[in-house]
Design a protein around this motif. Structure first.
Motif: not given
Length: 202
Positions: A86-87, A161-166, A47-51, A53-59
């Protein structure tokens, strides 16, 4: 070219042609509901890897961290110190359930976190929200699964997009999700007496 190289090239041409045909049929874009669960390591890490990635794309993105609370993780530190613009990062909870030993406080913290999560998901400036360890809060019924699923299906903006972990994600969440990944435990050093280590576990 030798025979092996020629055969390989022909095989790759066929694979590419088939792949190109497949990709032409995939044109829809929409915000996804994504679940990372299972008893293996890597749910939050993914999940944090995707975060990142978003920062890298300016999302524009956000994290609501359930349960872990006071645990100082590397992800939390770097996002708050280096990428606060950014986050957005929200801490909900006072620690793992076996640490707090107070169900009422845990429920209150989870519900407060969910209220903040809903506001972030609805925020038109944010396009990606990570709900880290929310599956634990759902597992212990700190949050109502039907309410969470209904909100995600009926009120989540179309392109968010919503990511749910656990661990132990509920079947209702599996049904509602667009993408479910289950991390499987094969081997873990904790069973051999190795403590959780910085950079690996947190």
């Amino acid at each position: 070219m030798d025979e092996t190289t020629l055969r390989h090239n022909e095989k790759m041409k066929k694979i590419k042609a088939a792949r190109d045909r497949l990709m032409k049929s995939k044109t829809e874009k929409r915000g996804l509901i994504i679940v990372h669960t299972g008893n293996g390591k890597g749910k939050s890490s993914s999940g944090f890897g995707m975060i990142l990635r978003c920062i890298g794309h300016g999302i524009p993105c956000a994290v609501v961290q359930f349960i872990k609370g006071t645990w100082e993780t590397g992800e939390r530190r770097v996002l708050k110190e280096k990428f606060a613009n950014e986050c957005r990062f929200v801490i909900s909870g006072e620690g793992f359930t076996w640490e707090t030993q107070d169900r009422e406080r845990d429920v209150a913290a989870a519900q407060a976190g969910w209220e903040q999560a809903k506001a972030l998901i609805l925020d038109p400036e944010i396009r990606f929200v990570l709900l880290d360890e929310i599956n634990i809060a759902l597992r212990y019924d700190y949050l109502d699964i039907d309410e969470v699923v209904d909100f995600l299906q009926t009120r989540k903006p179309e392109m968010t997009h919503v990511v749910l972990t656990g661990r132990n994600a509920k079947p209702e969440l599996f049904e509602a999700a667009d993408l479910v990944s289950e991390m499987k435990l094969v081997k873990h050093p904790f069973k051999d007496g190795v403590v959780a280590q910085e950079g690996v576990e947190f």
